[in-house]
Each structure stands twice: as C-alpha cells, then as structure tokens.
Write a protein that holds these residues in place. Structure first.
Motif, PDB file in Angstrom:
ATOM      1  N   LEU A  14      -9.536  59.231  38.991  1.00 35.36           N
ATOM      2  CA  LEU A  14      -8.774  58.149  38.385  1.00 35.36           C
ATOM      3  C   LEU A  14      -8.134  58.638  37.091  1.00 35.36           C
ATOM      4  CD1 LEU A  14      -7.870  55.200  38.209  1.00 35.36           C
ATOM      5  CD2 LEU A  14      -9.965  54.701  37.001  1.00 35.36           C
ATOM      6  N   GLY A  15      -8.934  59.377  36.284  1.00 29.79           N
ATOM      7  CA  GLY A  15      -8.399  59.912  35.037  1.00 29.79           C
ATOM      8  C   GLY A  15      -7.185  60.791  35.293  1.00 29.79           C
ATOM      9  N   LEU A  16      -7.302  61.637  36.312  1.00 31.80           N
ATOM     10  CA  LEU A  16      -6.212  62.558  36.643  1.00 31.80           C
ATOM     11  C   LEU A  16      -4.950  61.795  37.034  1.00 31.80           C
ATOM     12  CD1 LEU A  16      -5.294  65.486  37.228  1.00 31.80           C
ATOM     13  CD2 LEU A  16      -6.080  65.139  39.579  1.00 31.80           C
ATOM     14  N   GLU A  67      -9.237  52.353  44.112  1.00 30.03           N
ATOM     15  CA  GLU A  67     -10.577  51.854  44.424  1.00 30.03           C
ATOM     16  C   GLU A  67     -11.457  52.994  44.907  1.00 30.03           C
ATOM     17  OE1 GLU A  67     -12.047  48.702  44.418  1.00 30.03           O
ATOM     18  OE2 GLU A  67     -10.355  48.007  43.225  1.00 30.03           O
ATOM     19  N   PHE A  68     -12.767  52.739  44.896  1.00 25.61           N
ATOM     20  CA  PHE A  68     -13.733  53.798  45.204  1.00 25.61           C
ATOM     21  C   PHE A  68     -13.497  54.414  46.585  1.00 25.61           C
ATOM     22  CE2 PHE A  68     -18.127  55.307  46.154  1.00 25.61           C
ATOM     23  CZ  PHE A  68     -18.224  56.206  45.115  1.00 25.61           C
ATOM     24  N   LYS A  99     -19.481  59.674  42.362  1.00 27.61           N
ATOM     25  CA  LYS A  99     -19.087  58.791  41.267  1.00 27.61           C
ATOM     26  C   LYS A  99     -18.363  59.572  40.177  1.00 27.61           C
ATOM     27  CE  LYS A  99     -22.537  55.246  42.019  1.00 27.61           C
ATOM     28  NZ  LYS A  99     -23.811  54.638  41.591  1.00 27.61           N
ATOM     29  N   VAL A 100     -18.875  60.776  39.887  1.00 29.97           N
ATOM     30  CA  VAL A 100     -18.240  61.614  38.869  1.00 29.97           C
ATOM     31  C   VAL A 100     -16.852  62.030  39.350  1.00 29.97           C
ATOM     32  CG1 VAL A 100     -18.436  63.726  37.538  1.00 29.97           C
ATOM     33  CG2 VAL A 100     -20.491  62.445  38.140  1.00 29.97           C
ATOM     34  N   PHE A 135     -14.955  60.606  41.524  1.00 30.80           N
ATOM     35  CA  PHE A 135     -14.026  59.479  41.563  1.00 30.80           C
ATOM     36  C   PHE A 135     -13.488  59.164  40.170  1.00 30.80           C
ATOM     37  CE2 PHE A 135     -13.378  54.882  41.104  1.00 30.80           C
ATOM     38  CZ  PHE A 135     -12.275  54.754  41.937  1.00 30.80           C
ATOM     39  N   SER A 136     -14.381  59.168  39.170  1.00 31.41           N
ATOM     40  CA  SER A 136     -13.945  58.879  37.801  1.00 31.41           C
ATOM     41  C   SER A 136     -12.905  59.894  37.344  1.00 31.41           C
ATOM     42  CB  SER A 136     -15.138  58.897  36.857  1.00 31.41           C
ATOM     43  OG  SER A 136     -16.154  58.061  37.330  1.00 31.41           O
ATOM     44  N   ALA A 137     -13.183  61.171  37.648  1.00 28.99           N
ATOM     45  CA  ALA A 137     -12.245  62.219  37.239  1.00 28.99           C
ATOM     46  C   ALA A 137     -10.908  62.049  37.960  1.00 28.99           C
ATOM     47  CB  ALA A 137     -12.834  63.585  37.536  1.00 28.99           C
ATOM     48  N   GLY A 192     -25.064  60.715  38.003  1.00 30.37           N
ATOM     49  CA  GLY A 192     -24.064  61.653  38.498  1.00 30.37           C
ATOM     50  C   GLY A 192     -24.645  62.636  39.484  1.00 30.37           C
TER      51      GLY A 192
END
Lengths: 580, 580
Positions: free
Chosen positions: A80-82, A116-117, A73-74, A76-78, A67
């Motif tokens: 997607l979660g949101l 996607e990323f 990366k962090v 992006f993950s957050a 991270g």
C-alpha cells in the motif's frame, strides 16, 4: 460444584477491579497513605519514562511477532505504501498537463480506498465504488441540468429541486443499503450517496463541474489502475487461498479435538473446575475446546472469504472459470455437522454425571480405535483438500467403520455392564454377577470370568443451581446453594414419595452415561459419511487431480538452484505446525 | 439413505442449471429451434416490458414488506434524508460568511459518513473519524512544515520527504489496522491514511491549507453536529436495545425448538429425506432447526451489537453509566451452551439409528414433562430478561428438576427395556420376558405384567458412504454405494469373523439410542442451572427491578388519551409474534 462457585467469585472480583488498575496501582498493597507530591519527583518522572519505554518496546516486540506469524500483513502494508508513493509523484507533475497535478488528490484517495487485503475484496470494492460513482455522477449531472432548466421559473425552484433530490436520493439509497438481498452492495450504495451529494454541492458552486469531470474520472481510473497493478502484481493475497487454508485447518483442529477428548475420557481426566468461559461458550484457551470451537465459529469468516473469492480471476492452483468456492464452504459445513458431535462428546466430560472409570476401561480399546481411525479420516480428508487430490481406490471409511462396528458389537455383548439391575422393577436377573474390583481385566475369551456389576463411582446427579427457598432474595447468595444436589433439594419436600434409594439412581445414571458417549461417537462416525459425500462433490466440481499411484514417492523434487534457494528463504507456512 | 442420494442428484442438477436461466429460458421445454429473430418482434418487446413491470412491482412489494417488518429501516432512511436536506441549505448560504458555502461540501460528506443505523455505531464511527482526522491533520501540517524547511537544501529534498512520508505513514497505519488488538479502530486508521494523503496532496498544491483548515474543521464539526442531532433526536435506534431483543428472541427460539423436537421424537415423526442443508449446517427453513440455529449463529451479531452498545449513553430503560452489556452476551452464551444440547437432541432425530416407537412410548409422559418444564423455564427467563425483572422467590428450576429426576428414576427402574439381553455374552437373564407387541401399555403399578423385550423397529445402523471397491474411481457413481449398510460392507470380507448375528447389534443400538436421548435431555436440564447463574449475575449487575408481588395484575395500565392513541398507532413489535 464448588469450583463453579469459586469461579463465579473470581468473576465478581475481576469485574470490580480492572486488571490494569490492579497492575498500575497495586490496589492490594495497603500503602495507607497516598503521597500527593510523589508524581512531581524526579524518580517518578524517570519511572514514567521507563514505563513508556517498556510499553514502546512491548509494542515493537508484539508487532514483530504479528509480522512473523503472518508475513503477508507486512507485505501488504508495504504494498500500500508503495502504491501511494508511486501515485504521489503526480503531485509534482508540471508539464505538459498541469491539470493532472491539480486533481492528483483524486488518484491518491482512490488508491487508499480501493486497496484491500485480498484481491477479491479489492475487485469487489472497486467495482462497487466504480458503479456507485458513475451512476451517481450521471444522475447528479442530469438532475443539475434539470435544476438549471427550472431556474427560469424562479431561483427558488432551483434550490428546492436540489434539496428535495438530495433528500430523496439519500433516503432511497440508504433504504436499499438496508434491504436484505442487497447487503453485498452496501458499500456501493454508500458511495452512491456520497458522490451524489458531493457533485450536487460542489457542482452548484463552481458551475464548471462538467469541465473537470473528465479529468477527475481519468485520475480516478489511473489511481484504481496503479492500485490494482501493485496489489495484483506484487505478492497477491487471494481470499480463495485463505478460504482453502481455513477449511484445511478446521479438519486438523477437529481431529485434534476428537483424539484429545477420547484420551481424556479414557484416562478419566476431569476438569478440576470447569472454566466459566466454556460454560458460557466464550473463547477460552483449552486445547480440546478451541479445536472444535474454531470449526464451529468459522461460519461468518468463511462466508466473508467466499464473498470475496468469487470475484477473483482464475489463478495459481485454482485455474478454473467460476471456481466452486461454494463447495469448500459446503465441505466445511459438513465438517461442522461432525464437529457438533465432537462438542457433544466434550459435553460428556463437562457433565456432572460421570461414568465409572472401571466401565470405561472395559471399552477402552474399542473407543481408542474409533477415535484414532476417525481422526485419521479427518486428517486424510484435510490433506486431500490441501493437496487438492481425489480419494484413492481404497474406501477411506473402511477402518473407522470397522472400528465403530466392533465398538457397537462390544457394547451389545456387554450391555449388562451399562445398566444397574439393582433397581429394576422386575427384580434382579438370576444370573450370578460376581463383584470383582477390577473389571477392566475382563478377558474377552472367557466372558464369564469377570463381570463386576456395581458402580464404584462417586459421581452424583447434580443438576445445577437448586436454590433453597431461604436464599432466593439474594441472588448471588442464592448461588451458594449451587452445591446442593437433587438429593438435598428433594429432601426439603417430605411430601414427595421417595420410591427407592436415590443413590442407586445416580449410580444408574452414571453407568448409562457411557452408553451416551459411545452412541455419540458412533453418530460422529455416521456423519463422516456425509462429509465424504461433500468432499467427493467438491473434488468433482473443482476437478481435483487423481491421487498418486500407491507407493509413489510423495516428496516433490526440488529442481535446480532457484528451487533450493526458494525453499530456504520462503516465509514460514502458517499451516505447517497445524499439519504436523 | 436413498433420499440423501436423491438430494445429491438434485444438487447436481441445481448446480448445472442456474435457476434464473431456467426461469428465463425455460431450458426444460424442448422447443427444438431457437428463433433468432424473436427478440426483435413486437410481442417480444411487449413481453420484456411486462417482465420489467412485474419485476418493478415485485421490488416495490418486497420493499413494502421489508419496511413493514422493520419500520425502523424506513425511519432511519428518512432521517438520513432529512439531515442531508437540512445541511444542504448551506450550499445556498450567501452572507455574511461566503466561505461557508464554498466549503459546504465538507459538512455534507461528514453527515453521510457519520450517520449510522444505531446510535452506538454513530458515536463509535464519529469518534474514530474525528480522532483519525485530527491526528492525521496535525501530523500532515507538521510534516509539510518540515518539508518546506528542507526545501532550502534543494527542491528535490522537499519532494523526497513528502513521498517518503506518504509511504511510511501509509504502511504503518495499514499495519496497525491489521494488528489484532487494534481491530476495533480499523476505521480510524483508514481515515488517518486518507486524511494524511489528502492534506499532503492538496496542501502542497495550494499552499494555503492552513487558511482554510479552520473553516473546514468548523464545517465538519457542524455536519457531525447536525447528523448527531437528527440521529439521536428523532426516533433513536439503540444497538443496546437490539442486543436485548436478540437475547430475548433466542430464549423463545430455543424453547420452541426443544418442545418441537421432543414432540417429533415422541410421535416418531421422521424426516422422509434429511435436507442436505441441515447435513451441511447451512440455513434451512425447518422450524426445529432454525430455532436453535439462530441462537447458535448469533455470536458475531451479538459481538457487533455489544461493540456499539458500549458507546451508547444511558437511555430509556438502560439508565446506568457503563451498562453491563457484556452480561447480556454472557447470558446468551450460557443459553447457547444449553442449545447445543437441543441440537444434539435433534441429532437423535436425524440419526439413522432410531429407537423403536414402543420403547419411546414407555417414557412418553416423563419426556413430555421435562420438555414442557424446560421450555417453560426458558420462556420465563426470556420474559424476565425482556421485562428486566429479577427472579421471584420460587425456584424457577423446581419443576424441571423434579421432572428430570422422575425421568431418571423411570429410566433406572426400566433400564432392562433399554438393553437387548439376547446378545449378552453372559447369557440371557433367567427372568421371563414376555414378548408383547405393545409395551407402551406398561402399567406402572403392575411392573411384571408387560415388558416386551424385542425391538420391532426396522432401524438399521447405516454408517454413511461405504463405497464398494468397484466404483471408487467414479466418485459420484461411488455414492451409489451409499445405500450399503455396514452389514453389506462387511459381507465383502469373508475373512472377518462374524461373532454373532449382526441384526441383533442394530436392534441393540436402536434400543440404546433412547438412553442417549434421555441422557442428553437430562444434561440439557443440568445446563439450565448454569444459565440461571448467568441470568442472576446479569440481574444483579444491571440492577433489574424486583419481581411484582404474586397475584398482582400484570397488565400495564394505559393512561389517558395519548397512551391509548399510541397503543393504537405504534408500529408492530417485531418480537410480539415470537413471544406469543
């Protein structure tokens, strides 16, 4: 070459004993007895928990490191979660449209699939998915109508048509997916097949497909909309920017490799044992090797990024419709063409035939100058690409060309040092060559003072595995013959006429290898010209800004409180350490 | 270098006018007027239909060609269609279990998703999907129970827990997907997220999820079973075999490149105009270039195939548990290490500095022998890999080592031909070198008869873009200065002391470039040793069969009618033409 043999032994060992096994069971400690009851003891359980705990801690620490090294990366993950959390409010939707809650799952699935990323990948996949779904939906509905129409000739007709259509559509879409020029749309064809089958199967059952089709479509559109909004709206990650950074990084990597290789060559630092991974061109942590290897190996990554980047709308510093990403890849290709020469230079260090140290020292200054100037050109071009600036009024190649010319002149004037006259068939030249131990002190102003002529190197021509006939049926034993140089190989064959002392041949080869090194370096400089052309084309097509006037302060002014604040909190630039 | 400039102009032109536009609208034909009504005319419509028809025909012809060149693509497409058709019979299932037909869509979707080109990919994806689905299902059910439990504290708790869990699971699974070491399981994490969200969303709605879960799971298993059965049972396509063929193909490609390059070098065939695609290391249809490029560029393809091959069970000729596919990739890596030298040899042909033809002719026989023997070794190793045979009792490298040794000896004896004594700072040697036009006739038995010393080559050291200061602000105009050789570049700077005639420097450089060529060739031979070691390791670990006794007839016997029949009808082997 004993080292190579050693590494082979090691490889053998590594292959037979998985390292994890080695750690866990300590296979080398000969405990003698296995305590079968041990695993039931309290101590053992505590140990296992401890192991689990330390594993977990390692995972957390590693994740933290991943991270930190790439905070995107962090983020992006957050993101997607949101997006998922936002869209999942639909599950609890009650009034005025209760249908929404019923079909909410479609919106949620769309978010997962489309997100996607990079933005380019999101658009590209989204479009593929949209087109695939719509066309498959249309075709499926038409086919279902046709099947219904045929039902009047008998129920079996209906079923036959559906099964045959599924077979045909599945086969054709799969073949199209494998068709070389349609590879970019592979995902679209996959979605097409999936949707067609889904609609055929579920539509036939419920017979109310048309009724819910519009609801579903609207929810899919809503999911795609929320996904895009969150992905583009919050800290967007652009494939184009990644491509840009990758190309810049390659420039600095190759420059570092070049400098390192020349330094190592001039300091006569040899590999004590050439890593087998380098000999098999596998990834290996060696500063000189990774530098050019990363530039050589980035082809497929660049192609992927470019494939996404062309989907991205104008943004940030890339404010142009149809941004010429292809030219970035072209510049990187020209850089790769240069880095193959750096690789060949590294090959001279890896080679068994090594030029004697004293001869290297004669050309030390010139080689060093070319290396420094060449690396400087690469770094300057890298910086220009990074800052998106055109070349200045000075010829960027001036210095390196001058240095290469001087090297060439010196080689020309001193080429008698690069051959071994002892074995000339025309006889040794009549000029008196004095044997002086340290020819590196050769004074340019007094050329006749020193010109040691004999090689003091112990380097031998050792051309790899020359297996002796006795050992050939035991291939690994055969590699024991690895040490044998050509000399020993040929001594097996008395019928072979040995024309002259073979030792001289090796001396001559080792002396000539310096010619190879300098030629490759000069060829590298020549290829820089092509790189500059590619850069100029890029700077034109991508409308790079003009370089700042000479002497202007480069430092950007930090304006106001927020600028200073941002500077303080902004995430660590991943390329900062590379550019240092 | 005028040619390079020309190609640049061309590139410019190509960039500005998309070729499709050119074809469709004929932009070069200056029609003068655009007939706005034209597209409504009957003739125009007919033209369009004609165009559509010819396009369609082209697609069919191309598809036919794709299918013919790799019939496996056709077979695979038909297999997928067959599996889908088989499973879609479930749609019409009536008694005794009406539930089956209701959930049949799950079986159909599973077939589409799991069916991959190679068996390894199918297993790998299937396992990822299975694990992802099961673990996500378990977690989702547990979480749903927990949410229900929390509902007693208020309805909002339930909803909050579901939304928070979706956010958390989505974020964590996505981060894990981006975690470098978990990249192989990317698909699994994607399925995990998808399934978790699906179950949460649909389970909340219907509240009967547990009831249908078993049905769904059974149908998914059925779909996976049918998919696997069809894929493995009918003409299975193995990633391992693809990897094997790819490695074999690389051997033959590099051998062809090597021979071609040496021939071209000895025949002094120069590129009239070096294709800019080669200079930018892009794909280009040149026999010499594609040969080694395909070997260099196959890294990522090999890694992908290996990633799938390790999932495949023992089969066909690979009857071993844990087949050492890694060693195939290693051998290919060692071959790549050799092919970088072939690339460097090609670089000598691409270089501006060209050795004079007469000097090349002196070493013609030796170079030719090394080339032929080297290519023979590569082809023999390729054939051994293909047939999965160990090396014979004779040392495979004998011939090429002898040839390399002879080349080295000749270079040693004649190294006076490789330097230009005219510019030696120690003065020209006293031996009388006669200027004879054709030194290629040099008679080895009478070394003093001919030794022409001057280079008659016109080759010059031309180190790329040396832009004159006047033209620097017009980068493309700047490339007009491309023609300038170093000589002209330095003539701008009168303050630079010209030590000696620069023409001599170029002569010397061109003569020395022959040394580079021979050294690179000898280094190539040295690297062959490493390749043989890698091959031996492979032949040991993969338990290749012993080579047939010398003199045994190689031809396999065709047994019986069916054998002859199969030989007649079997699809064209894609590697046959390569191995010819």
């Amino acid at each position: 070459m004993g080292n190579k043999h050693g590494s082979l032994e090691n490889m053998e060992r590594e292959r037979l004993i998985p390292s994890s096994l080695e750690q866990t069971y300590g296979v080398h400690e000969d405990d003698g007895e296995v305590k079968a009851c041990g695993c039931f003891c309290l101590g053992s359980i505590r140990k296992k928990f401890k192991g689990l705990w330390s594993n977990l801690r390692a995972v957390v620490v590693n994740s933290w490191e991943v991270g930190r090294s790439d905070p995107r990366k962090v983020v992006f993950s957050a993101k997607l979660g949101l997006a998922l959390a936002l869209i999942s409010f639909l599950i609890f939707w009650k009034e005025p449209l209760p249908d929404i809650s019923e079909h909410s799952v479609w919106a949620i699935l769309t978010v997962v699939v489309v997100f996607e990323f990079s933005i380019g990948a999101t658009f590209s996949k989204g479009l593929n998915r949209g087109l695939g779904t719509l066309s498959a939906g249309g075709l499926a509905l038409a086919m279902a109508e046709f099947a219904h129409f045929c039902e009047r000739f008998g129920a079996a007709w209906d079923e036959a048509i559906i099964i045959i259509s599924i077979f045909t559509v599945g086969s054709l879409a799969t073949f199209a997916k494998l068709y070389p020029t349609l590879k970019a749309y592979e995902y679209g064809f996959r979605v097409f097949t999936l949707t067609y089958c889904y609609i055929m199967a579920s539509g036939y059952r419920t017979n109310e497909f048309m009724g819910t089709a519009v609801d579903r479509f609207l929810l899919i559109a809503l999911g795609a909309g929320v996904g895009l909004l969150v992905n583009v709206g919050i800290y967007p990650i652009w494939a184009g920017e990644d491509l840009h950074n990758l190309v810049v990084k390659n420039f600095f990597n190759v420059a570092n490799s070049l400098e390192g290789i020349i330094n190592q060559y001039l300091n006569c630092v040899e590999y004590k044992r050439i890593p087998s991974k380098i000999l098999n061109y596998q990834a290996y942590d060696d500063r000189l090797y990774t530098g050019y290897r990363s530039a050589v190996e980035s082809t497929s990554q660049e192609d992927t990024l470019m494939g996404f980047a062309i989907w991205e709308p104008p943004h940030g510093r890339y404010k142009m419709y149809k941004y010429p990403w292809r030219n970035f890849v072209k510049v990187s290709g020209a850089l790769r063409h240069c880095s193959f020469m750096v690789m060949a230079l590294h090959g001279c260090i890896l080679s068994e035939i090594q030029a004697p140290a004293d001869r290297r020292r004669v050309f030390q200054d010139e080689l060093q100058r070319v290396s420094t100037a060449g690396a400087k050109v690469l770094r300057e071009l890298g910086n220009k690409v990074k800052k998106m600036e055109k070349l200045g009024s000075l010829n960027i190649l001036d210095e390196v060309l001058k240095a290469a010319e001087d090297l060439q002149t010196k080689v020309d004037r001193k080429s008698y040092l690069l051959v071994d006259a002892n074995s000339w068939e025309i006889g040794k030249p009549a000029i008196e060559f004095q044997d002086i131990q340290d020819i590196s002190k050769t004074d340019d102003n007094d050329p006749f003072k020193y010109h040691g002529y004999h090689s003091f190197s112990e380097a031998r021509l050792d051309l790899g595995t020359s297996r002796s006939p006795e050992t050939t049926n035991l291939p690994f034993a055969g590699t024991n013959g690895f040490h044998k140089s050509l000399t020993r190989e040929f001594s097996f064959k008395p019928e072979r006429m040995v024309i002259q002392d073979e030792g001289d041949t090796y001396k001559s080869a080792s002396v000539l290898s310096l010619v190879t090194f300098t030629s490759l370096l000069i060829e590298f400089v020549a290829r820089l010209g092509n790189l500059v052309v590619a850069f100029e084309e890029l700077s034109e097509t991508a409308k790079f800004k003009a370089p700042p006037a000479e002497g202007r302060v480069e430092e950007e002014e930090v304006c106001g409180f927020w600028g200073r604040f941002w500077r303080f909190v902004k995430p660590r630039d991943r390329n900062d350490n590379l550019l240092a």
